[in-house]
Design a protein around this motif. Structure first.
Motif, PDB file in Angstrom:
ATOM      1  N   LEU A  32       0.902  -1.203  -0.001  1.00 31.30           N
ATOM      2  CA  LEU A  32      -0.082   0.000  -0.140  1.00 31.30           C
ATOM      3  C   LEU A  32       0.943   1.243  -0.007  1.00 31.30           C
ATOM      4  N   LEU A  33       0.773   2.024  -1.160  1.00 26.86           N
ATOM      5  CA  LEU A  33       1.648   3.006  -1.086  1.00 26.86           C
ATOM      6  C   LEU A  33       0.836   4.313  -0.886  1.00 26.86           C
ATOM      7  N   VAL A  34       1.319   5.154   0.067  1.00 25.13           N
ATOM      8  CA  VAL A  34       0.433   6.473   0.457  1.00 25.13           C
ATOM      9  C   VAL A  34       1.227   7.566   0.123  1.00 25.13           C
ATOM     10  N   GLU A  35       0.677   8.528  -0.829  1.00 22.09           N
ATOM     11  CA  GLU A  35       1.628   9.810  -1.251  1.00 22.09           C
ATOM     12  C   GLU A  35       0.544  10.671  -2.027  1.00 22.09           C
ATOM     13  N   ASP A  36       0.622  11.854  -1.494  1.00 22.10           N
ATOM     14  CA  ASP A  36      -0.195  12.821  -2.082  1.00 22.10           C
ATOM     15  C   ASP A  36       0.386  13.660  -3.293  1.00 22.10           C
ATOM     16  N   ASN A  37       1.594  13.342  -3.474  1.00 24.76           N
ATOM     17  CA  ASN A  37       2.128  14.194  -4.719  1.00 24.76           C
ATOM     18  C   ASN A  37       2.105  13.452  -5.827  1.00 24.76           C
ATOM     19  N   ALA A  38       1.623  13.548  -7.027  1.00 20.45           N
ATOM     20  CA  ALA A  38       1.321  12.820  -8.169  1.00 20.45           C
ATOM     21  C   ALA A  38       3.055  12.252  -8.781  1.00 20.45           C
ATOM     22  N   LEU A  39       3.764  13.323  -8.759  1.00 18.40           N
ATOM     23  CA  LEU A  39       4.921  13.134  -9.405  1.00 18.40           C
ATOM     24  C   LEU A  39       5.579  12.009  -8.335  1.00 18.40           C
ATOM     25  N   ASN A  40       5.879  12.190  -7.067  1.00 17.36           N
ATOM     26  CA  ASN A  40       6.486  11.511  -6.265  1.00 17.36           C
ATOM     27  C   ASN A  40       5.771   9.986  -6.313  1.00 17.36           C
ATOM     28  N   MET A  41       4.420   9.909  -6.578  1.00 12.49           N
ATOM     29  CA  MET A  41       3.824   8.682  -6.641  1.00 12.49           C
ATOM     30  C   MET A  41       4.315   7.923  -7.916  1.00 12.49           C
ATOM     31  N   GLU A  42       4.462   8.794  -9.039  1.00 10.30           N
ATOM     32  CA  GLU A  42       4.912   7.970 -10.299  1.00 10.30           C
ATOM     33  C   GLU A  42       6.190   7.274  -9.959  1.00 10.30           C
ATOM     34  N   ILE A  43       6.938   8.122  -9.363  1.00 10.64           N
ATOM     35  CA  ILE A  43       8.414   7.578  -9.231  1.00 10.64           C
ATOM     36  C   ILE A  43       8.453   6.471  -8.474  1.00 10.64           C
ATOM     37  N   ALA A  44       7.761   6.265  -7.232  1.00 12.80           N
ATOM     38  CA  ALA A  44       7.584   5.283  -6.207  1.00 12.80           C
ATOM     39  C   ALA A  44       6.969   3.997  -7.003  1.00 12.80           C
ATOM     40  N   LEU A  45       6.074   4.474  -7.949  1.00 10.95           N
ATOM     41  CA  LEU A  45       5.347   3.456  -8.422  1.00 10.95           C
ATOM     42  C   LEU A  45       6.542   2.595  -9.329  1.00 10.95           C
ATOM     43  N   GLU A  46       7.136   3.332  -9.927  1.00  8.50           N
ATOM     44  CA  GLU A  46       8.121   2.813 -10.904  1.00  8.50           C
ATOM     45  C   GLU A  46       9.491   1.936 -10.154  1.00  8.50           C
ATOM     46  N   LEU A  47       9.584   2.615  -8.969  1.00  8.33           N
ATOM     47  CA  LEU A  47      11.023   1.858  -8.640  1.00  8.33           C
ATOM     48  C   LEU A  47      10.277   0.816  -7.844  1.00  8.33           C
ATOM     49  N   ILE A  48       9.308   0.719  -7.135  1.00  8.87           N
ATOM     50  CA  ILE A  48       8.681  -0.291  -6.320  1.00  8.87           C
ATOM     51  C   ILE A  48       8.003  -1.414  -7.439  1.00  8.87           C
ATOM     52  N   GLY A  49       7.412  -1.131  -8.390  1.00 13.38           N
ATOM     53  CA  GLY A  49       6.940  -1.979  -9.152  1.00 13.38           C
ATOM     54  C   GLY A  49       7.661  -2.904  -9.982  1.00 13.38           C
TER      55      GLY A  49
END
Length: 417
Positions: A297-314
């Motif tokens: 479960l990834l909790v992040e309010d910033n869209a750009l930070n969300m995109e980066i974390a999704l790529e790295l964790i994904g």
């Protein structure tokens, strides 16, 4: 004749106070202007590299080698910019008295190995001859590992930067007995045969933003905050720093730190020569591990930070659910079957409900997995008090932003393996 007498003692005192206040205000204004000028230059320099190299990469999108070269330079400039920001924030915290030191058990040999892993690429790129000697009886200590490593890296990186290619640099760490028998005085000596410093500059090296007038040094990037930070950190650890230097002959920095011993027994003392080897199990793998079937479960309010974390964790194969604030994360967790999530990455500063409150709310739920699911702070709040606050809220770890890929993989491997 009319004679009038007036006591002007109080009036003169007021005038003197006004003059002193005006002088202090003018000095503060000059300091602020100097600070802004220095920061404008030092921040814009790496920003220019980042923006410029991005433009060049876009123009050569079909040339993989050129794009790779641009990305390498963007990475270097980004880390430099991050270092500048961290130094400014550290100095601000120190001057306001808000910098807190953590106390955690650590092994001195491991701390030195980790620091040398970070500095080794700089040593190799400059072809420096490096000598290392560690002679410490008590290696199991208690202190702020991040700040001690910061002192080491600052001294070593300065030695590398201000020593011409092919020079010689040495690091010596020894132990002496302080007055308190439950403590150890750790003596760190970094010596080089580089440019050295004039007697005039040595007198002001601990002033904020002080830079040498030597044109060889002026061309080297730096904020002039590193040494003031080192001195203040050493003082906070009941220690000190001393300098011996001569122009064109090199410099010798000696830092003494008083640290508590973790347990009163003989540690693994030793003398190392050269660069110590590192246990391969402590080094993150070059390729991402496979965590297919694990749910995060990834909790992040910033869209750009969300995109980066999704790529790295994904990239590890883990399945990721997203939430944009703490309240949404809490609702998603409550609505999920027990044991559904294997790990939660939680931002701290978010609207509606922040990460600390969300972590507390999840831990308070009447279900077994709410108490056991690992919750890791993924936040730009990186000071010691921020990490302590995350722990007090029930979180299991902290991954600072910008996200370091090696640390992220190590975190995933620890909690998902």
């Amino acid at each position: 004749y009319v004679l009038s007498l007036t006591d002007i003692t109080e009036e003169k005192a007021v005038r003197r106070l006004l003059r002193d206040s005006l002088a202090a205000a003018e000095q503060a204004s000059k300091a602020k202007s100097s600070f802004l000028s220095a920061m404008s230059h030092d921040i814009r320099t790496p920003m220019n590299a980042i923006i410029g190299m991005t433009a060049i990469a876009e123009r050569h999108i079909g040339d993989p080698k050129r794009v790779e070269d641009c990305l390498d330079k963007i990475s270097v400039a980004s880390r430099l910019l991050l270092g500048i920001i961290n130094e400014v924030l550290d100095m601000s915290k120190i001057e306001s008295g808000k910098l807190l030191l953590s106390n955690e058990p650590f092994n001195l040999n491991e701390l030195v190995r980790n620091a040398l892993d970070l500095i080794r690429p700089m040593l190799e790129s400059r072809r420096h001859e490096f000598h290392l000697r560690v002679d410490v009886e008590h290696t199991d200590l208690i202190g702020d590992t991040h700040r001690i490593q910061q002192i080491l890296l600052n001294l070593l990186s300065n030695a590398v930067k201000y020593t011409p290619d092919g020079g010689s640099i040495s690091l010596s760490i020894s132990e002496s007995q302080p007055l308190n028998p439950s403590m150890s005085r750790i003596v760190i000596v970094v010596e080089d045969n580089g440019f050295g410093m004039s007697p005039e500059f040595q007198k002001r090296i601990f002033d904020s933003f002080a830079r040498s007038d030597d044109e060889r040094v002026n061309r080297i990037q730096g904020t002039g905050l590193g040494m003031p930070i080192v001195r203040n950190l050493a003082r906070m650890m009941q220690g000190s720093i001393a300098i011996e230097s001569e122009l064109d002959r090199g410099s010798r920095f000696t830092v003494e730190l008083d640290l508590c011993r973790r347990r009163d027994r003989r540690g693994a003392a030793g003398t190392w020569s050269g660069t110590p080897t590192v246990d391969a199990t402590a080094t993150p793998p070059a390729e991402p591990e496979d965590f297919s079937g694990r749910r995060v479960l990834l909790v992040e309010d910033n869209a750009l930070n969300m995109e980066i974390a999704l790529e790295l964790i994904g990239s590890t194969g883990a399945v990721i659910d997203c939430a944009e604030n703490g309240q949404q994360a809490l609702e998603r967790f409550k609505a999920s079957p027990e044991g559904h999530y294997n790990l939660i990455f939680m931002d701290i500063q978010m609207p509606v409900m922040n990460g600390l409150d969300a972590a507390r709310a999840i831990r308070a739920l009447e279900r077994e997995d709410a108490r056991g699911v690992p919750i890791i702070a993924m936040s730009a709040n990186v000071f010691a008090e921020d990490i302590h606050a995350a722990g007090n809220a029930g979180m299991n770890g902290h991954v600072p932003k910008p996200i370091d890929l090696g640390l992220l993989r190590e975190t995933l491997r620890r909690w998902l393996s």
